[in-house]
Design an enzyme around this catalytic site. Structure first.
Site, PDB file in Angstrom:
ATOM      1  N   ARG A   1       3.513  -1.122  10.658  1.00 26.26           N
ATOM      2  CA  ARG A   1       4.702  -1.198  11.512  1.00 26.26           C
ATOM      3  C   ARG A   1       5.054  -2.591  12.012  1.00 26.26           C
ATOM      4  O   ARG A   1       6.238  -2.883  12.200  1.00 26.26           O
ATOM      5  CB  ARG A   1       4.538  -0.227  12.691  1.00 26.26           C
TER       6      ARG A   1
ATOM      7  N   ASP B   1      -3.582   4.188  -1.896  1.00 24.78           N
ATOM      8  CA  ASP B   1      -4.449   4.666  -0.808  1.00 24.78           C
ATOM      9  C   ASP B   1      -4.435   6.195  -0.785  1.00 24.78           C
ATOM     10  O   ASP B   1      -3.812   6.800   0.081  1.00 24.78           O
ATOM     11  CB  ASP B   1      -3.926   4.070   0.514  1.00 24.78           C
TER      12      ASP B   1
ATOM     13  N   LYS C   1       0.846  -1.203   0.000  1.00 28.42           N
ATOM     14  CA  LYS C   1       0.000   0.000   0.000  1.00 28.42           C
ATOM     15  C   LYS C   1       0.875   1.246   0.000  1.00 28.42           C
ATOM     16  O   LYS C   1       1.741   1.403   0.870  1.00 28.42           O
ATOM     17  CB  LYS C   1      -0.895   0.010   1.241  1.00 28.42           C
TER      18      LYS C   1
ATOM     19  N   LYS D   1      -7.445   8.010  -1.136  1.00 27.69           N
ATOM     20  CA  LYS D   1      -8.750   8.435  -0.561  1.00 27.69           C
ATOM     21  C   LYS D   1      -9.301   9.664  -1.276  1.00 27.69           C
ATOM     22  O   LYS D   1      -9.493  10.726  -0.680  1.00 27.69           O
ATOM     23  CB  LYS D   1      -8.614   8.727   0.936  1.00 27.69           C
TER      24      LYS D   1
ATOM     25  N   THR E   1     -11.430   6.614  11.267  1.00 26.57           N
ATOM     26  CA  THR E   1     -11.434   6.117  12.648  1.00 26.57           C
ATOM     27  C   THR E   1     -10.872   7.151  13.625  1.00 26.57           C
ATOM     28  O   THR E   1     -10.993   6.985  14.828  1.00 26.57           O
ATOM     29  CB  THR E   1     -10.624   4.811  12.756  1.00 26.57           C
TER      30      THR E   1
ATOM     31  N   ASP F   1     -13.793  14.540  -3.991  1.00 28.59           N
ATOM     32  CA  ASP F   1     -13.870  15.800  -4.733  1.00 28.59           C
ATOM     33  C   ASP F   1     -15.137  15.737  -5.585  1.00 28.59           C
ATOM     34  O   ASP F   1     -15.943  14.817  -5.410  1.00 28.59           O
ATOM     35  CB  ASP F   1     -12.596  15.947  -5.595  1.00 28.59           C
TER      36      ASP F   1
HETATM   37  O1  C5P Z   1       1.519   0.651  11.246  1.00 23.11           O
HETATM   38  P1  C5P Z   1       0.056   0.282  11.179  1.00 23.11           P
HETATM   39  O2  C5P Z   1      -0.185  -1.201  10.988  1.00 23.11           O
HETATM   40  O3  C5P Z   1      -0.745   0.877  12.314  1.00 23.11           O
HETATM   41  O4  C5P Z   1      -0.439   0.989   9.825  1.00 23.11           O
HETATM   42  C1  C5P Z   1      -1.770   0.937   9.445  1.00 23.11           C
HETATM   43  C2  C5P Z   1      -1.967   1.559   8.098  1.00 23.11           C
HETATM   44  O5  C5P Z   1      -3.355   1.597   7.826  1.00 23.11           O
HETATM   45  C3  C5P Z   1      -1.460   2.994   7.952  1.00 23.11           C
HETATM   46  O6  C5P Z   1      -1.052   3.183   6.591  1.00 23.11           O
HETATM   47  C4  C5P Z   1      -2.702   3.812   8.257  1.00 23.11           C
HETATM   48  O7  C5P Z   1      -2.689   5.071   7.632  1.00 23.11           O
HETATM   49  C5  C5P Z   1      -3.793   2.931   7.646  1.00 23.11           C
HETATM   50  N1  C5P Z   1      -5.130   3.147   8.206  1.00 23.11           N
HETATM   51  C6  C5P Z   1      -5.415   3.004   9.564  1.00 23.11           C
HETATM   52  N2  C5P Z   1      -6.689   3.209  10.027  1.00 23.11           N
HETATM   53  C7  C5P Z   1      -7.662   3.538   9.179  1.00 23.11           C
HETATM   54  C8  C5P Z   1      -7.410   3.662   7.812  1.00 23.11           C
HETATM   55  C9  C5P Z   1      -6.111   3.460   7.361  1.00 23.11           C
HETATM   56  O8  C5P Z   1      -4.534   2.688  10.345  1.00 23.11           O
HETATM   57  N3  C5P Z   1      -8.888   3.682   9.642  1.00 23.11           N
END
Ligand code: C5P
Length: 240
Positions: free
Chosen positions: A217, A62, A35, A64, A126, A67
């Site tokens: 992460r 991603d 992603k 999003k 979220t 517009d």
């Molecule tokens: O590092 P981690 O696993 O928390 O990363 C989650 C990924 O999912 C990030 O790219 C974050 O921007 C994305 N994301 C999220 N919650 C959402 C939508 C997208 O954590 N509601």
């Protein structure tokens, strides 16, 4: 483990394309999709995405989009011509915007003889709580709004939504087995929650009805990212 349809989407949340490519060099396109989001895309543009596609990775762009319908349609068509596997828009852009995005993706895919990418929607960010939603004029609970926007997404013929693993069971029940649920906030048992609050393990997310798990992460910051990915894939069972 080298399945044709990996369920893990590794979030490349990097500002430096060289750093992102160093990580990508260590991953197998049979074991995960990737992603790319706003940060890397603003810094480096589509070139890293092209390189990852050339290496055989399925790419989730991603960005999003949100517009007016024509602008979103053009952006979705451009992403489709780039060759991404999945892209997303905000469901709050409304019915006309969602329909324009859907049609633009279908036309661009047909025109470039490429497979049509999955077009999914973001329902409620979220990061927004009830008070935030009220302040920007949305009435009602976040859960009800999520369901309403996911239903609109399905009515407009999009393929699915991004949602938390906690929301997945109700969305799966309401929207049926073919609607794609893409869930971030995934943490393998025993890893740090970081800044995520409503987390689920990969197994819980799949059991709740998720199709794809976005994981950043827990993989990108692991000492051995490929091994961390392999461990998670192993918990999801053979064949996926
Ligand atoms: O590092 P981690 O696993 O928390 O990363 C989650 C990924 O999912 C990030 O790219 C974050 O921007 C994305 N994301 C999220 N919650 C959402 C939508 C997208 O954590 N509601």
């Amino acid at each position: 483990m080298n399945s044709p349809d990996p369920r893990i989407i590794v979030a490349l949340d990097f500002a430096d394309p060289a750093e992102a490519m160093t990580l990508v060099d260590r991953l197998d396109p049979g074991a995960c999709a990737l992603k790319v989001g706003k940060e890397l895309f603003v810094v480096a543009g589509p070139e890293p995405v092209r390189r990852m596609i050339d290496r055989g990775f399925r790419m989730f762009l991603d960005l999003k989009f949100h517009d007016i319908p024509n602008t979103v349609a053009q952006a979705c068509a451009a992403a489709t011509r780039l060759g991404v596997w999945m892209l997303n828009v905000h469901a709050a852009g409304g019915r006309a915007m969602l329909a324009a995005a859907r049609d633009a993706v279908a036309r661009a895919a047909a025109g470039s003889h490429a497979p049509r990418p999955w077009l999914i929607a973001v329902t409620v960010l979220t990061s927004l709580d009830g008070r935030d939603l009220e302040e920007v004029g949305f009435a009602g609970a976040a859960e009800a709004l999520t369901l309403r926007l996911a239903q609109l997404t399905a009515d407009c013929g999009l393929d699915g939504v991004v949602c938390s693993a906690v929301e997945a069971p109700e969305l799966r029940r309401t929207l049926g087995p073919r609607f794609k649920l893409v869930t971030p906030g995934i943490r393998p048992a025993g890893t740090a929650a970081d800044d995520q609050s409503r987390i689920a393990t990969p197994e819980q997310a799949i059991a709740n009805g998720a199709d794809y798990l976005v994981i950043g992460r827990a993989i990108t910051r692991a000492a051995d990212p490929a091994a961390a990915l392999a461990r998670i894939n192993a918990t999801l069972g053979a064949g996926r």
